[in-house]
Write a protein that holds these residues in place. Structure first.
Motif, PDB file in Angstrom:
ATOM      1  N   LEU A 107      13.178  -1.284   3.011  1.00  0.00           N
ATOM      2  CA  LEU A 107      11.918  -0.553   2.981  1.00  0.00           C
ATOM      3  C   LEU A 107      12.070   0.753   2.204  1.00  0.00           C
ATOM      4  CD1 LEU A 107      10.851  -0.938   6.726  1.00  0.00           C
ATOM      5  CD2 LEU A 107      10.059  -2.274   4.753  1.00  0.00           C
ATOM      6  N   SER A 108      11.045   1.090   1.430  1.00  0.00           N
ATOM      7  CA  SER A 108      11.061   2.349   0.694  1.00  0.00           C
ATOM      8  C   SER A 108       9.643   2.883   0.560  1.00  0.00           C
ATOM      9  CB  SER A 108      11.691   2.168  -0.690  1.00  0.00           C
ATOM     10  OG  SER A 108      10.924   1.274  -1.467  1.00  0.00           O
ATOM     11  N   GLU A 109       9.579   4.158   0.221  1.00  0.00           N
ATOM     12  CA  GLU A 109       8.310   4.823  -0.025  1.00  0.00           C
ATOM     13  C   GLU A 109       8.468   5.613  -1.314  1.00  0.00           C
ATOM     14  OE1 GLU A 109       5.085   7.497   2.420  1.00  0.00           O
ATOM     15  OE2 GLU A 109       7.172   7.591   3.019  1.00  0.00           O
ATOM     16  N   HIS A 110       7.829   5.148  -2.364  1.00  0.00           N
ATOM     17  CA  HIS A 110       7.912   5.771  -3.692  1.00  0.00           C
ATOM     18  C   HIS A 110       9.366   5.925  -4.154  1.00  0.00           C
ATOM     19  CE1 HIS A 110       3.656   6.409  -3.699  1.00  0.00           C
ATOM     20  NE2 HIS A 110       3.733   6.985  -2.533  1.00  0.00           N
ATOM     21  N   GLY A 111      10.170   4.883  -3.934  1.00  0.00           N
ATOM     22  CA  GLY A 111      11.550   4.884  -4.406  1.00  0.00           C
ATOM     23  C   GLY A 111      12.554   5.509  -3.461  1.00  0.00           C
ATOM     24  N   HIS A 112      12.102   6.067  -2.342  1.00  0.00           N
ATOM     25  CA  HIS A 112      12.999   6.689  -1.376  1.00  0.00           C
ATOM     26  C   HIS A 112      13.111   5.800  -0.144  1.00  0.00           C
ATOM     27  CE1 HIS A 112      13.039  10.344  -3.731  1.00  0.00           C
ATOM     28  NE2 HIS A 112      11.714  10.297  -3.785  1.00  0.00           N
ATOM     29  N   PRO A 113      14.316   5.621   0.421  1.00  0.00           N
ATOM     30  CA  PRO A 113      14.482   4.783   1.605  1.00  0.00           C
ATOM     31  C   PRO A 113      13.562   5.226   2.739  1.00  0.00           C
ATOM     32  CG  PRO A 113      16.608   5.414   0.729  1.00  0.00           C
ATOM     33  CD  PRO A 113      15.574   6.210  -0.025  1.00  0.00           C
ATOM     34  N   LEU A 114      12.964   4.262   3.418  1.00  0.00           N
ATOM     35  CA  LEU A 114      12.064   4.507   4.538  1.00  0.00           C
ATOM     36  C   LEU A 114      12.747   3.971   5.796  1.00  0.00           C
ATOM     37  CD1 LEU A 114       9.178   5.464   5.285  1.00  0.00           C
ATOM     38  CD2 LEU A 114       8.426   3.122   4.879  1.00  0.00           C
ATOM     39  N   PRO A 115      13.057   4.828   6.767  1.00  0.00           N
ATOM     40  CA  PRO A 115      13.789   4.376   7.957  1.00  0.00           C
ATOM     41  C   PRO A 115      13.080   3.217   8.669  1.00  0.00           C
ATOM     42  CG  PRO A 115      13.631   6.759   7.928  1.00  0.00           C
ATOM     43  CD  PRO A 115      12.739   6.250   6.832  1.00  0.00           C
ATOM     44  N   ALA A 116      13.873   2.233   9.088  1.00  0.00           N
ATOM     45  CA  ALA A 116      13.335   1.053   9.772  1.00  0.00           C
ATOM     46  C   ALA A 116      13.493   1.139  11.286  1.00  0.00           C
ATOM     47  CB  ALA A 116      14.033  -0.202   9.252  1.00  0.00           C
ATOM     48  N   GLY A 168       0.831  -1.203   0.000  1.00  0.00           N
ATOM     49  CA  GLY A 168       0.000   0.000   0.000  1.00  0.00           C
ATOM     50  C   GLY A 168       0.859   1.244   0.000  1.00  0.00           C
ATOM     51  N   VAL A 169       1.101   1.808   1.179  1.00  0.00           N
ATOM     52  CA  VAL A 169       1.844   3.060   1.288  1.00  0.00           C
ATOM     53  C   VAL A 169       3.350   2.867   1.105  1.00  0.00           C
ATOM     54  CG1 VAL A 169       2.350   4.993   2.827  1.00  0.00           C
ATOM     55  CG2 VAL A 169       0.083   3.993   2.794  1.00  0.00           C
ATOM     56  N   PHE A 170       3.890   1.742   1.543  1.00  0.00           N
ATOM     57  CA  PHE A 170       5.329   1.523   1.411  1.00  0.00           C
ATOM     58  C   PHE A 170       5.603   0.244   0.629  1.00  0.00           C
ATOM     59  CE2 PHE A 170       4.184  -0.338   5.517  1.00  0.00           C
ATOM     60  CZ  PHE A 170       4.829  -1.567   5.503  1.00  0.00           C
ATOM     61  N   GLN A 171       6.868   0.088   0.232  1.00  0.00           N
ATOM     62  CA  GLN A 171       7.304  -1.073  -0.533  1.00  0.00           C
ATOM     63  C   GLN A 171       8.452  -1.752   0.225  1.00  0.00           C
ATOM     64  OE1 GLN A 171       7.543   2.201  -2.129  1.00  0.00           O
ATOM     65  NE2 GLN A 171       5.348   1.932  -2.395  1.00  0.00           N
ATOM     66  N   GLY A 172       8.715  -3.002  -0.152  1.00  0.00           N
ATOM     67  CA  GLY A 172       9.830  -3.739   0.419  1.00  0.00           C
ATOM     68  C   GLY A 172      10.503  -4.567  -0.646  1.00  0.00           C
ATOM     69  N   GLY A 223      17.672  -3.373  10.954  1.00  0.00           N
ATOM     70  CA  GLY A 223      19.096  -3.457  10.648  1.00  0.00           C
ATOM     71  C   GLY A 223      19.617  -2.051  10.430  1.00  0.00           C
ATOM     72  N   ARG A 224      20.460  -1.910   9.459  1.00  0.00           N
ATOM     73  CA  ARG A 224      21.001  -0.591   9.142  1.00  0.00           C
ATOM     74  C   ARG A 224      20.005   0.198   8.303  1.00  0.00           C
ATOM     75  NH1 ARG A 224      26.706  -0.464   6.918  1.00  0.00           N
ATOM     76  NH2 ARG A 224      26.717   1.464   8.063  1.00  0.00           N
ATOM     77  N   ASP A 225      19.916   1.472   8.562  1.00  0.00           N
ATOM     78  CA  ASP A 225      19.129   2.423   7.780  1.00  0.00           C
ATOM     79  C   ASP A 225      17.689   1.977   7.561  1.00  0.00           C
ATOM     80  OD1 ASP A 225      21.446   4.025   7.596  1.00  0.00           O
ATOM     81  OD2 ASP A 225      22.104   2.910   5.839  1.00  0.00           O
ATOM     82  N   ASN A 226      17.395   1.510   6.346  1.00  0.00           N
ATOM     83  CA  ASN A 226      16.015   1.190   5.968  1.00  0.00           C
ATOM     84  C   ASN A 226      15.768  -0.314   5.847  1.00  0.00           C
ATOM     85  OD1 ASN A 226      17.614   1.022   3.583  1.00  0.00           O
ATOM     86  ND2 ASN A 226      15.775   1.180   2.346  1.00  0.00           N
ATOM     87  N   THR A 227      16.458  -1.121   6.668  1.00  0.00           N
ATOM     88  CA  THR A 227      16.316  -2.572   6.532  1.00  0.00           C
ATOM     89  C   THR A 227      15.749  -3.236   7.773  1.00  0.00           C
ATOM     90  OG1 THR A 227      18.562  -3.079   7.284  1.00  0.00           O
ATOM     91  CG2 THR A 227      18.267  -2.698   4.918  1.00  0.00           C
ATOM     92  N   LEU A 228      15.013  -4.307   7.531  1.00  0.00           N
ATOM     93  CA  LEU A 228      14.590  -5.244   8.564  1.00  0.00           C
ATOM     94  C   LEU A 228      15.240  -6.570   8.205  1.00  0.00           C
ATOM     95  CD1 LEU A 228      10.798  -4.386   8.847  1.00  0.00           C
ATOM     96  CD2 LEU A 228      12.562  -3.902  10.535  1.00  0.00           C
ATOM     97  N   GLN A 229      15.703  -7.331   9.217  1.00  0.00           N
ATOM     98  CA  GLN A 229      16.474  -8.535   8.937  1.00  0.00           C
ATOM     99  C   GLN A 229      16.068  -9.707   9.819  1.00  0.00           C
ATOM    100  OE1 GLN A 229      20.685  -7.778   9.108  1.00  0.00           O
ATOM    101  NE2 GLN A 229      20.484  -5.772   8.162  1.00  0.00           N
ATOM    102  N   ALA A 230      16.346 -10.908   9.293  1.00  0.00           N
ATOM    103  CA  ALA A 230      16.169 -12.151  10.041  1.00  0.00           C
ATOM    104  C   ALA A 230      17.170 -13.161   9.492  1.00  0.00           C
ATOM    105  CB  ALA A 230      14.753 -12.683   9.888  1.00  0.00           C
ATOM    106  N   ALA A 231      17.559 -14.116  10.310  1.00  0.00           N
ATOM    107  CA  ALA A 231      18.436 -15.200   9.848  1.00  0.00           C
ATOM    108  C   ALA A 231      17.583 -16.165   9.034  1.00  0.00           C
ATOM    109  CB  ALA A 231      19.075 -15.905  11.027  1.00  0.00           C
TER     110      ALA A 231
END
Length: 126
Positions: A58-67, A41-45, A90-98
């Motif tokens: 994570l991004s919003e209309h092509g711009h990094p979205l802080p995580a 919807g509003v954001f992309q991954g 994670g760093r900046d606009n990322t969510l992470q899992a093993a």
């Protein structure tokens, strides 16, 4: 300045601004990190498998979205077997899992951002 000249000026300014908006959306929906893109919807991954980790950019209309402050769950379905993973910032606009991302796998990420906005991303490996 006459009304006619004012109208010309306004149209010129609109035309000059149009390419900027087009460039902002040029990357929207396109993989930027070699992964698979999904819309919530509003954001992309963009899901990327890297070094035994699953990373969602994570991004919003092509711009990094802080995580920072975001949380989520990643449900993997691999050959009919379901696996639940916790996503952590994670760093900046990322969510992470093993984890791993084999061909034919499917994943659903349920994400809640720090501001309370939430969404569901659905990924399918080719």
């Amino acid at each position: 300045m006459t009304k006619r000249n004012l109208l010309r000026l306004a149209l010129s300014l609109c035309a000059a601004a149009a390419p900027v908006g087009a460039l902002a959306h040029a990357t929207h929906g396109q993989p930027q990190h070699g992964g698979i893109v999904a819309e919530a919807g509003v954001f992309q991954g963009e899901l990327v498998a890297r070094g035994g980790r699953l990373v969602i950019h994570l991004s919003e209309h092509g711009h990094p979205l802080p995580a920072k402050g975001a949380k989520g769950r990643l449900t993997l379905v691999i050959q009919g077997q379901q696996q639940e993973l916790e996503l952590r910032p994670g760093r900046d606009n990322t969510l992470q899992a093993a984890g791993a991302w084999p061909p034919g796998a499917r994943a659903t990420a349920t994400i809640t951002l720090a501001d309370g906005l939430s969404g569901v991303l659905r990924f399918e490996a080719k």
